[in-house]
Design an enzyme around this catalytic site. Structure first.
Site, mmCIF file in Angstrom:
data_model
loop_
_atom_site.group_PDB
_atom_site.id
_atom_site.type_symbol
_atom_site.label_atom_id
_atom_site.label_comp_id
_atom_site.label_asym_id
_atom_site.label_seq_id
_atom_site.Cartn_x
_atom_site.Cartn_y
_atom_site.Cartn_z
ATOM 1 N N THR A 25 45.185 -49.939 -24.552
ATOM 2 C CA THR A 25 45.209 -51.090 -23.641
ATOM 3 C C THR A 25 45.983 -52.262 -24.253
ATOM 4 O O THR A 25 46.166 -53.292 -23.591
ATOM 5 C CB THR A 25 43.772 -51.548 -23.285
ATOM 6 O OG1 THR A 25 42.983 -51.465 -24.448
ATOM 7 C CG2 THR A 25 43.171 -50.705 -22.194
ATOM 8 N N GLY A 54 42.069 -56.270 -31.825
ATOM 9 C CA GLY A 54 40.743 -56.215 -32.444
ATOM 10 C C GLY A 54 40.012 -57.538 -32.506
ATOM 11 O O GLY A 54 38.819 -57.571 -32.787
ATOM 12 N N ARG A 57 38.724 -62.528 -27.450
ATOM 13 C CA ARG A 57 39.659 -63.161 -26.513
ATOM 14 C C ARG A 57 40.017 -64.591 -26.938
ATOM 15 O O ARG A 57 41.186 -64.973 -26.951
ATOM 16 C CB ARG A 57 39.049 -63.166 -25.107
ATOM 17 C CG ARG A 57 40.027 -63.539 -24.024
ATOM 18 C CD ARG A 57 39.344 -63.562 -22.665
ATOM 19 N NE ARG A 57 38.665 -62.303 -22.372
ATOM 20 C CZ ARG A 57 37.793 -62.126 -21.382
ATOM 21 N NH1 ARG A 57 37.522 -63.134 -20.569
ATOM 22 N NH2 ARG A 57 37.210 -60.961 -21.187
ATOM 23 N N SER A 122 32.918 -52.255 -29.169
ATOM 24 C CA SER A 122 34.184 -52.918 -28.816
ATOM 25 C C SER A 122 34.009 -54.432 -28.677
ATOM 26 O O SER A 122 32.964 -54.902 -28.240
ATOM 27 C CB SER A 122 34.704 -52.340 -27.496
ATOM 28 O OG SER A 122 35.752 -53.120 -26.983
ATOM 29 N N ALA A 123 35.064 -55.165 -29.012
ATOM 30 C CA ALA A 123 35.058 -56.633 -28.840
ATOM 31 C C ALA A 123 35.348 -57.012 -27.394
ATOM 32 O O ALA A 123 35.192 -58.174 -27.013
ATOM 33 C CB ALA A 123 36.115 -57.248 -29.747
ATOM 34 N N SER A 124 35.757 -56.039 -26.581
ATOM 35 C CA SER A 124 36.212 -56.374 -25.231
ATOM 36 C C SER A 124 35.067 -56.598 -24.245
ATOM 37 O O SER A 124 34.144 -55.784 -24.145
ATOM 38 C CB SER A 124 37.123 -55.263 -24.698
ATOM 39 O OG SER A 124 37.465 -55.552 -23.357
ATOM 40 N N ASN A 126 35.681 -56.406 -21.225
ATOM 41 C CA ASN A 126 36.063 -55.519 -20.123
ATOM 42 C C ASN A 126 35.796 -54.051 -20.451
ATOM 43 O O ASN A 126 36.264 -53.158 -19.738
ATOM 44 C CB ASN A 126 37.552 -55.696 -19.812
ATOM 45 C CG ASN A 126 37.875 -57.096 -19.321
ATOM 46 O OD1 ASN A 126 37.378 -57.512 -18.278
ATOM 47 N ND2 ASN A 126 38.668 -57.841 -20.083
ATOM 48 N N LYS A 153 34.212 -59.299 -34.928
ATOM 49 C CA LYS A 153 34.617 -58.570 -36.128
ATOM 50 C C LYS A 153 35.510 -59.509 -36.946
ATOM 51 O O LYS A 153 36.299 -60.235 -36.344
ATOM 52 C CB LYS A 153 35.411 -57.305 -35.760
ATOM 53 C CG LYS A 153 34.651 -56.315 -34.862
ATOM 54 C CD LYS A 153 35.609 -55.268 -34.282
ATOM 55 C CE LYS A 153 34.908 -54.404 -33.241
ATOM 56 N NZ LYS A 153 35.786 -53.434 -32.580
ATOM 57 N N ASP A 178 40.799 -49.172 -35.371
ATOM 58 C CA ASP A 178 42.256 -49.295 -35.562
ATOM 59 C C ASP A 178 42.636 -50.651 -36.133
ATOM 60 O O ASP A 178 43.811 -50.898 -36.374
ATOM 61 C CB ASP A 178 42.993 -49.103 -34.225
ATOM 62 C CG ASP A 178 42.770 -50.278 -33.294
ATOM 63 O OD1 ASP A 178 41.596 -50.643 -33.079
ATOM 64 O OD2 ASP A 178 43.750 -50.849 -32.789
HETATM 65 P P1 B16 Z 1 38.773 -58.849 -23.723
HETATM 66 P P2 B16 Z 1 38.521 -53.450 -29.202
HETATM 67 C C1 B16 Z 1 39.607 -55.757 -28.352
HETATM 68 O O1 B16 Z 1 39.149 -54.454 -28.064
HETATM 69 C C2 B16 Z 1 41.130 -55.777 -28.334
HETATM 70 O O2 B16 Z 1 41.642 -54.965 -29.386
HETATM 71 C C3 B16 Z 1 41.616 -57.209 -28.529
HETATM 72 O O3 B16 Z 1 43.030 -57.236 -28.470
HETATM 73 C C4 B16 Z 1 41.008 -58.103 -27.445
HETATM 74 O O4 B16 Z 1 41.385 -59.457 -27.663
HETATM 75 C C5 B16 Z 1 39.473 -57.973 -27.473
HETATM 76 O O5 B16 Z 1 39.098 -56.610 -27.326
HETATM 77 C C6 B16 Z 1 38.807 -58.791 -26.392
HETATM 78 O O6 B16 Z 1 39.132 -58.196 -25.147
HETATM 79 O O7 B16 Z 1 39.688 -59.978 -23.493
HETATM 80 O O8 B16 Z 1 38.937 -57.696 -22.756
HETATM 81 O O9 B16 Z 1 37.311 -59.303 -23.798
HETATM 82 O O10 B16 Z 1 39.669 -53.060 -30.071
HETATM 83 O O11 B16 Z 1 37.435 -54.219 -29.957
HETATM 84 O O12 B16 Z 1 37.987 -52.318 -28.373
HETATM 85 MG MG MG Z 2 40.619 -51.799 -31.564
#
Ligand code: B16
Ligand code: MG
Length: 230
Positions: A25, A54, A57, A122-124, A126, A153, A178
């Site tokens: 993504t 990683g 946001r 995951s930090a996302s 979404n 993280k 990653d």
């Molecule tokens: P969102 P991960 C991270 O996903 C992304 O690597 C990073 O680029 C992004 O800023 C972060 O999620 C927040 O994402 O804006 O969708 O909340 O690698 O932790 O799965």
């Molecule tokens: Mg990642």
């Protein structure tokens, strides 16, 4: 009677990062951040986008603003992050199983077949939308996403919460990451970190492979027990 007959083998538990480990993504994040940058009068390159991987946001926004030498108030930053996220979510509309990274589907299937518990870390914010698009929402025994954590993280919070959801001790968890910040978070949690990507970007990982296609759960346990013997 054979004394080993009833010996139980403790299986590890796996915690997977999402972006960069299971799915690509990063390009969509790049498109959305670059669109914001252009509205602010500058642009970012795919190479510069590497720094945004990683991180949360808001942290990513700070890095983007620093790249463009832009100052903004807390209120303006909230608005910019929301604007970027709306575009990102729009781009995610086209996401499907074809965007899974090499070996991700097979590695998850093999882990489940062996009875290994799996979580997402995951930090996302979404993450659930993305998992749904990939048809992976129901395969995880636990999901930790950016809506459930307050410390990004390299803080270990995301992975410790994952271990808690799986009801396993952190020392029994293997994390697939990653990003350098994620490797550090896994190690701070007392977990084994496996780097997905290139060795020179992932310092401190027990093992680094270019993708999950280069590994099976059996090979991983063999490699880890060899490392323990060293
Ligand atoms: P969102 P991960 C991270 O996903 C992304 O690597 C990073 O680029 C992004 O800023 C972060 O999620 C927040 O994402 O804006 O969708 O909340 O690698 O932790 O799965
Ligand atoms: Mg990642």
């Amino acid at each position: 009677m054979n004394e080993n007959k009833h010996q139980t083998i403790t299986l590890p538990a796996y915690i997977f990062d999402l972006d960069g480990v299971l799915v690509d993504t990063a390009h969509y994040h790049f498109l959305a951040w670059n669109r914001l940058a252009k509205e602010l009068g500058f642009s970012i390159t795919e190479q510069e986008n590497e720094r945004l991987k990683g991180v949360s946001r808001m942290k990513a926004l700070d890095i983007v603003l620093e790249m463009g030498n832009v100052n903004a108030s807390a209120e303006e930053k909230e608005e910019m992050a929301a604007r970027k996220n709306n575009w990102y979510v729009e781009y995610l509309e086209t996401l499907d199983q074809g965007h899974l990274l090499p070996g991700a589907h097979e590695f998850i299937a093999a882990s489940k077949k062996m009875g290994i518990k799996i979580a997402l870390g995951s930090a996302s914010k979404n993450a659930r939308t993305i998992l749904k698009k990939l048809g992976l929402l129901s395969v995880f025994d636990g999901i930790v996403d950016g809506t459930m954590t307050t410390k990004a993280k390299p803080n270990p919070e995301v992975f410790l919460l994952g271990a808690e959801l799986l009801k396993v001790s952190p020392s029994n968890c293997v994390v697939f990451e990653d990003a350098q910040a994620g490797i550090e978070a896994a190690r701070a949690a007392g977990m084994t970190a496996i780097g997905i990507g290139s060795e020179h970007n992932l310092t401190g990982a027990a093992l680094v492979v270019p993708s999950l296609a280069h590994l099976t759960p059996e090979e991983l346990s063999q490699q880890l027990s060899l490392l323990q013997q060293q």
